[in-house]
Design a protein around this motif. Structure first.
Motif, PDB file in Angstrom:
ATOM      1  N   ILE A  60     -65.734 -35.738  30.710  1.00  0.00           N
ATOM      2  CA  ILE A  60     -65.396 -35.768  32.131  1.00  0.00           C
ATOM      3  C   ILE A  60     -66.252 -34.769  32.902  1.00  0.00           C
ATOM      4  O   ILE A  60     -66.814 -35.079  33.962  1.00  0.00           O
ATOM      5  N   HIS A  62     -57.915 -39.250  33.342  1.00  0.00           N
ATOM      6  CA  HIS A  62     -58.189 -38.218  34.344  1.00  0.00           C
ATOM      7  C   HIS A  62     -58.296 -38.867  35.716  1.00  0.00           C
ATOM      8  O   HIS A  62     -59.051 -39.822  35.904  1.00  0.00           O
ATOM      9  N   PHE A  64     -63.113 -42.394  34.145  1.00  0.00           N
ATOM     10  CA  PHE A  64     -62.121 -41.321  34.293  1.00  0.00           C
ATOM     11  C   PHE A  64     -60.712 -41.859  34.082  1.00  0.00           C
ATOM     12  O   PHE A  64     -59.887 -41.248  33.396  1.00  0.00           O
TER      13      PHE A  64
END
Length: 264
Positions: A71, A139, A134
């Motif tokens: 990430i 996330h 993501f």
């Protein structure tokens, strides 16, 4: 200087159609088409993640995710790819378009405008793909993502100013085209794209103060990874540098335009 922007506005249709044609021509015979613009940077991210994640994963405080390093890396690559693509393409832009410059009369400022538009399109597609990744990794960027358009604008302003200046110099001094890629490769490793600032020894951190991209990449990490507002004091310095570079690039471009055709 105003006349440059006036002519650019007058030829906005030419700019937009050129961006569209460039996109369709590049992938005309490709089955995956524009997806290759996303696959290439994501493959690069995957390689770095596989090689370095075991080394750096434990040193990324503030990210509660088993894929923290991937990430972090994607957020940094989003900023770096936009910068490197604009500078790299502007570096050889006038040389590659030499025949067009000799045969046609049109505002030459449209050429870097086409580059910026094309690079922004690539970056937007990469951003959308990155947000999808993501989500798959669990996330979700928070409210701080509202800062992202301003950060992208800063990267573009800094990159086009530098790219224009180097592109004009490269017409007259071809060694520039050989040196700049080496400098960009070195600059990549002096920018916290694949590593966090926390692992840089204190005695070496002063080196990063001379790298204007450092604050920009950190701001992308803050917004996309940590969900915090970027450091406005650091970005103010980058904004001033970007403004100075843009004025310098446009000034050199305007003054050198008549001589560029002869040099080409």
């Amino acid at each position: 200087m105003f006349s440059l922007f006036k002519s650019l506005w007058g030829y906005r249709g030419f700019v937009l159609s050129s961006i569209r044609n460039e996109f369709t021509t590049r992938f005309a015979r490709s089955r995956l088409g524009g997806l290759w613009m996303i696959i290439h940077p994501l493959a690069q991210v995957a390689i770095y993640a596989l090689v370095l994640s075991n080394v750096l994963a434990a040193k990324l405080p503030g990210i509660d995710n088993p894929y923290a390093y991937a990430i972090y890396l994607m957020a940094g690559m989003l900023a770096w790819n936009l910068f490197a693509e604009i500078v790299g393409r502007c570096l050889t832009l006038f040389i590659e378009q030499g025949n067009l410059l000799k045969k046609m009369m049109f505002p030459r400022i449209t050429l870097p405008a086409i580059v910026v538009g094309s690079c922004l399109l690539n970056n937007l597609m990469l951003l959308l793909a990155m947000l999808g990744v993501f989500a798959l990794l669990g996330h979700t960027p928070g409210a701080a993502i509202v800062w992202l358009p301003a950060l992208i604008l800063l990267v573009v302003a800094f990159s086009i100013g530098l790219g224009l200046f180097l592109g004009v110099l490269n017409v007259f001094i071809r060694d520039i085209g050989q040196v700049v890629p080496i400098i960009l490769q070195t600059l990549f490793w002096l920018t916290p794209v694949v590593y966090p600032l926390s692992i840089v020894p204190e005695r070496l951190k002063w080196l990063l103060d001379f790298n204007p991209l450092c604050a920009l990449v950190v701001a992308f990490h803050d917004v996309l990874v940590y969900d915090v507002a970027p450091n406005l004091r650091d970005l103010a310095g980058i904004a001033v540098a970007a403004g100075v570079l843009m004025l310098l690039g446009l000034f050199v471009f305007r003054k050198a335009s008549p001589e560029m055709v002869d040099a080409l």
